[in-house]
Design a protein around this motif. Structure first.
Motif, PDB file in Angstrom:
ATOM      1  N   UNK A  40     -43.134 -20.495  22.036  1.00 25.53           N
ATOM      2  CA  UNK A  40     -42.225 -21.615  22.268  1.00 25.53           C
ATOM      3  C   UNK A  40     -41.582 -22.090  20.966  1.00 25.53           C
ATOM      4  N   UNK A  41     -42.339 -22.075  19.879  1.00 26.21           N
ATOM      5  CA  UNK A  41     -41.780 -22.462  18.582  1.00 26.21           C
ATOM      6  C   UNK A  41     -40.691 -21.472  18.142  1.00 26.21           C
ATOM      7  N   UNK A  42     -40.895 -20.199  18.420  1.00 20.19           N
ATOM      8  CA  UNK A  42     -39.893 -19.184  18.104  1.00 20.19           C
ATOM      9  C   UNK A  42     -38.613 -19.437  18.909  1.00 20.19           C
ATOM     10  N   UNK A  43     -38.763 -19.706  20.199  1.00 21.18           N
ATOM     11  CA  UNK A  43     -37.592 -19.986  21.046  1.00 21.18           C
ATOM     12  C   UNK A  43     -36.897 -21.259  20.579  1.00 21.18           C
ATOM     13  N   UNK A  44     -37.681 -22.285  20.244  1.00 22.90           N
ATOM     14  CA  UNK A  44     -37.104 -23.527  19.751  1.00 22.90           C
ATOM     15  C   UNK A  44     -36.301 -23.292  18.475  1.00 22.90           C
ATOM     16  N   UNK A  45     -36.817 -22.470  17.572  1.00 19.67           N
ATOM     17  CA  UNK A  45     -36.092 -22.156  16.333  1.00 19.67           C
ATOM     18  C   UNK A  45     -34.779 -21.448  16.643  1.00 19.67           C
ATOM     19  N   UNK A  46     -34.777 -20.556  17.612  1.00 18.66           N
ATOM     20  CA  UNK A  46     -33.545 -19.862  17.999  1.00 18.66           C
ATOM     21  C   UNK A  46     -32.541 -20.843  18.602  1.00 18.66           C
ATOM     22  N   UNK A  47     -33.019 -21.758  19.439  1.00 16.52           N
ATOM     23  CA  UNK A  47     -32.139 -22.762  20.036  1.00 16.52           C
ATOM     24  C   UNK A  47     -31.571 -23.672  18.940  1.00 16.52           C
ATOM     25  N   UNK A  48     -32.429 -24.083  18.001  1.00 14.99           N
ATOM     26  CA  UNK A  48     -31.971 -24.908  16.872  1.00 14.99           C
ATOM     27  C   UNK A  48     -30.852 -24.202  16.112  1.00 14.99           C
ATOM     28  N   UNK A  49     -31.056 -22.937  15.795  1.00 14.57           N
ATOM     29  CA  UNK A  49     -30.060 -22.178  15.036  1.00 14.57           C
ATOM     30  C   UNK A  49     -28.746 -22.054  15.810  1.00 14.57           C
ATOM     31  N   UNK A  50     -28.849 -21.750  17.090  1.00 12.99           N
ATOM     32  CA  UNK A  50     -27.642 -21.609  17.905  1.00 12.99           C
ATOM     33  C   UNK A  50     -26.847 -22.895  18.004  1.00 12.99           C
ATOM     34  N   UNK A  51     -27.531 -23.990  18.281  1.00  6.04           N
ATOM     35  CA  UNK A  51     -26.831 -25.271  18.375  1.00  6.04           C
ATOM     36  C   UNK A  51     -26.341 -25.745  17.013  1.00  6.04           C
ATOM     37  N   UNK A  52     -27.051 -25.420  15.936  1.00  3.33           N
ATOM     38  CA  UNK A  52     -26.579 -25.790  14.601  1.00  3.33           C
ATOM     39  C   UNK A  52     -25.219 -25.157  14.335  1.00  3.33           C
ATOM     40  N   UNK A 111     -36.155 -25.705  24.857  1.00  7.64           N
ATOM     41  CA  UNK A 111     -34.717 -25.971  24.858  1.00  7.64           C
ATOM     42  C   UNK A 111     -34.414 -27.379  24.370  1.00  7.64           C
ATOM     43  N   UNK A 112     -35.107 -28.368  24.920  1.00  7.20           N
ATOM     44  CA  UNK A 112     -34.853 -29.754  24.532  1.00  7.20           C
ATOM     45  C   UNK A 112     -35.272 -30.026  23.094  1.00  7.20           C
ATOM     46  N   UNK A 113     -36.321 -29.367  22.618  1.00  9.13           N
ATOM     47  CA  UNK A 113     -36.756 -29.568  21.232  1.00  9.13           C
ATOM     48  C   UNK A 113     -35.801 -28.901  20.245  1.00  9.13           C
ATOM     49  N   UNK A 114     -34.941 -28.043  20.718  1.00  6.26           N
ATOM     50  CA  UNK A 114     -33.897 -27.474  19.877  1.00  6.26           C
ATOM     51  C   UNK A 114     -32.596 -28.245  19.981  1.00  6.26           C
ATOM     52  N   UNK A 115     -32.224 -28.630  21.186  1.00  7.21           N
ATOM     53  CA  UNK A 115     -30.970 -29.340  21.410  1.00  7.21           C
ATOM     54  C   UNK A 115     -31.000 -30.757  20.842  1.00  7.21           C
ATOM     55  N   UNK A 116     -32.056 -31.496  21.120  1.00  9.61           N
ATOM     56  CA  UNK A 116     -32.126 -32.905  20.710  1.00  9.61           C
ATOM     57  C   UNK A 116     -31.977 -33.121  19.210  1.00  9.61           C
ATOM     58  N   UNK A 117     -32.769 -32.433  18.384  1.00  6.85           N
ATOM     59  CA  UNK A 117     -32.611 -32.620  16.940  1.00  6.85           C
ATOM     60  C   UNK A 117     -31.229 -32.223  16.417  1.00  6.85           C
ATOM     61  N   UNK A 118     -30.610 -31.227  17.035  1.00  6.67           N
ATOM     62  CA  UNK A 118     -29.272 -30.844  16.582  1.00  6.67           C
ATOM     63  C   UNK A 118     -28.236 -31.901  16.959  1.00  6.67           C
ATOM     64  N   UNK A 119     -28.424 -32.566  18.101  1.00  6.96           N
ATOM     65  CA  UNK A 119     -27.539 -33.684  18.443  1.00  6.96           C
ATOM     66  C   UNK A 119     -27.723 -34.817  17.435  1.00  6.96           C
ATOM     67  N   UNK A 120     -28.970 -35.083  17.050  1.00  6.83           N
ATOM     68  CA  UNK A 120     -29.234 -36.120  16.045  1.00  6.83           C
ATOM     69  C   UNK A 120     -28.631 -35.747  14.692  1.00  6.83           C
ATOM     70  N   UNK A 121     -28.785 -34.503  14.289  1.00  7.59           N
ATOM     71  CA  UNK A 121     -28.197 -34.049  13.032  1.00  7.59           C
ATOM     72  C   UNK A 121     -26.673 -34.175  13.078  1.00  7.59           C
ATOM     73  N   UNK A 122     -26.090 -33.824  14.196  1.00  7.35           N
ATOM     74  CA  UNK A 122     -24.637 -33.944  14.352  1.00  7.35           C
ATOM     75  C   UNK A 122     -24.207 -35.402  14.271  1.00  7.35           C
ATOM     76  N   UNK A 123     -24.997 -36.273  14.852  1.00  5.01           N
ATOM     77  CA  UNK A 123     -24.718 -37.704  14.767  1.00  5.01           C
ATOM     78  C   UNK A 123     -24.706 -38.151  13.308  1.00  5.01           C
ATOM     79  N   UNK A 124     -25.679 -37.693  12.556  1.00  8.78           N
ATOM     80  CA  UNK A 124     -25.733 -38.013  11.130  1.00  8.78           C
ATOM     81  C   UNK A 124     -24.547 -37.441  10.368  1.00  8.78           C
ATOM     82  N   UNK A 125     -24.100 -36.259  10.775  1.00 10.48           N
ATOM     83  CA  UNK A 125     -22.934 -35.649  10.114  1.00 10.48           C
ATOM     84  C   UNK A 125     -21.670 -36.465  10.372  1.00 10.48           C
ATOM     85  N   UNK A 126     -21.534 -37.034  11.576  1.00  9.56           N
ATOM     86  CA  UNK A 126     -20.392 -37.914  11.832  1.00  9.56           C
ATOM     87  C   UNK A 126     -20.436 -39.117  10.898  1.00  9.56           C
ATOM     88  N   UNK A 127     -21.618 -39.703  10.734  1.00  4.16           N
ATOM     89  CA  UNK A 127     -21.735 -40.849   9.828  1.00  4.16           C
ATOM     90  C   UNK A 127     -21.436 -40.436   8.386  1.00  4.16           C
TER      91      UNK A 127
END
Length: 136
Positions: A40-52, A111-127
């Protein structure tokens, strides 16, 4: 509304779902068997990378768009029409996933552990990008 406030609007629109989705993903991780954790951690890392990669381009494009707007704008000018359609589609997909019976918690965890942090990071990038307005 001043143009510089659109960055804050964008950060909130991306950040609130990021908080909610991250907490659901972490909650789903807590009920996973320990022997599945590495997978699951491997899949989460892949989701993080894709959404990043995807969100980095989107945030930069939307930030450039906001920077090019006049100083006085309407709140709906935060994103282009395609951006609002993307938001509605993503919210609809998230709602549909929530109501589909049989979606495994392992999917939710990774999936959610990859998507959620990337949404937060994107929010920070807007700021962060809002500081560009001051220097223009």
């Amino acid at each position: 509304m001043k143009r510089k406030h659109l960055y804050i609007v964008a950060a909130v629109i991306w950040g609130i779902p990021g908080i909610i989705i991250t907490s659901k993903g972490i909650g789903a991780y807590t009920i996973q068997p320990a022997d599945n954790l590495w997978w699951l951690l491997f899949i989460t890392a892949a989701v993080l990378a894709g959404f990043f990669l995807m969100f980095r381009r989107i945030v930069n494009r939307y930030s450039d768009r906001i920077a090019s707007l006049p100083d006085k704008v309407r709140i709906w000018q935060t994103f282009p029409v395609r951006g609002w359609i993307l938001l509605v589609f993503m919210m609809g997909l998230g709602t549909a996933l929530k109501h589909i019976p049989g979606v495994p918690s392992a999917f939710t965890a990774s999936f959610y552990s990859g998507l959620g942090p990337m949404l937060l990071l994107s929010s920070g990038r807007f700021l962060h990008n809002s500081r560009r307005i001051v220097s223009l």
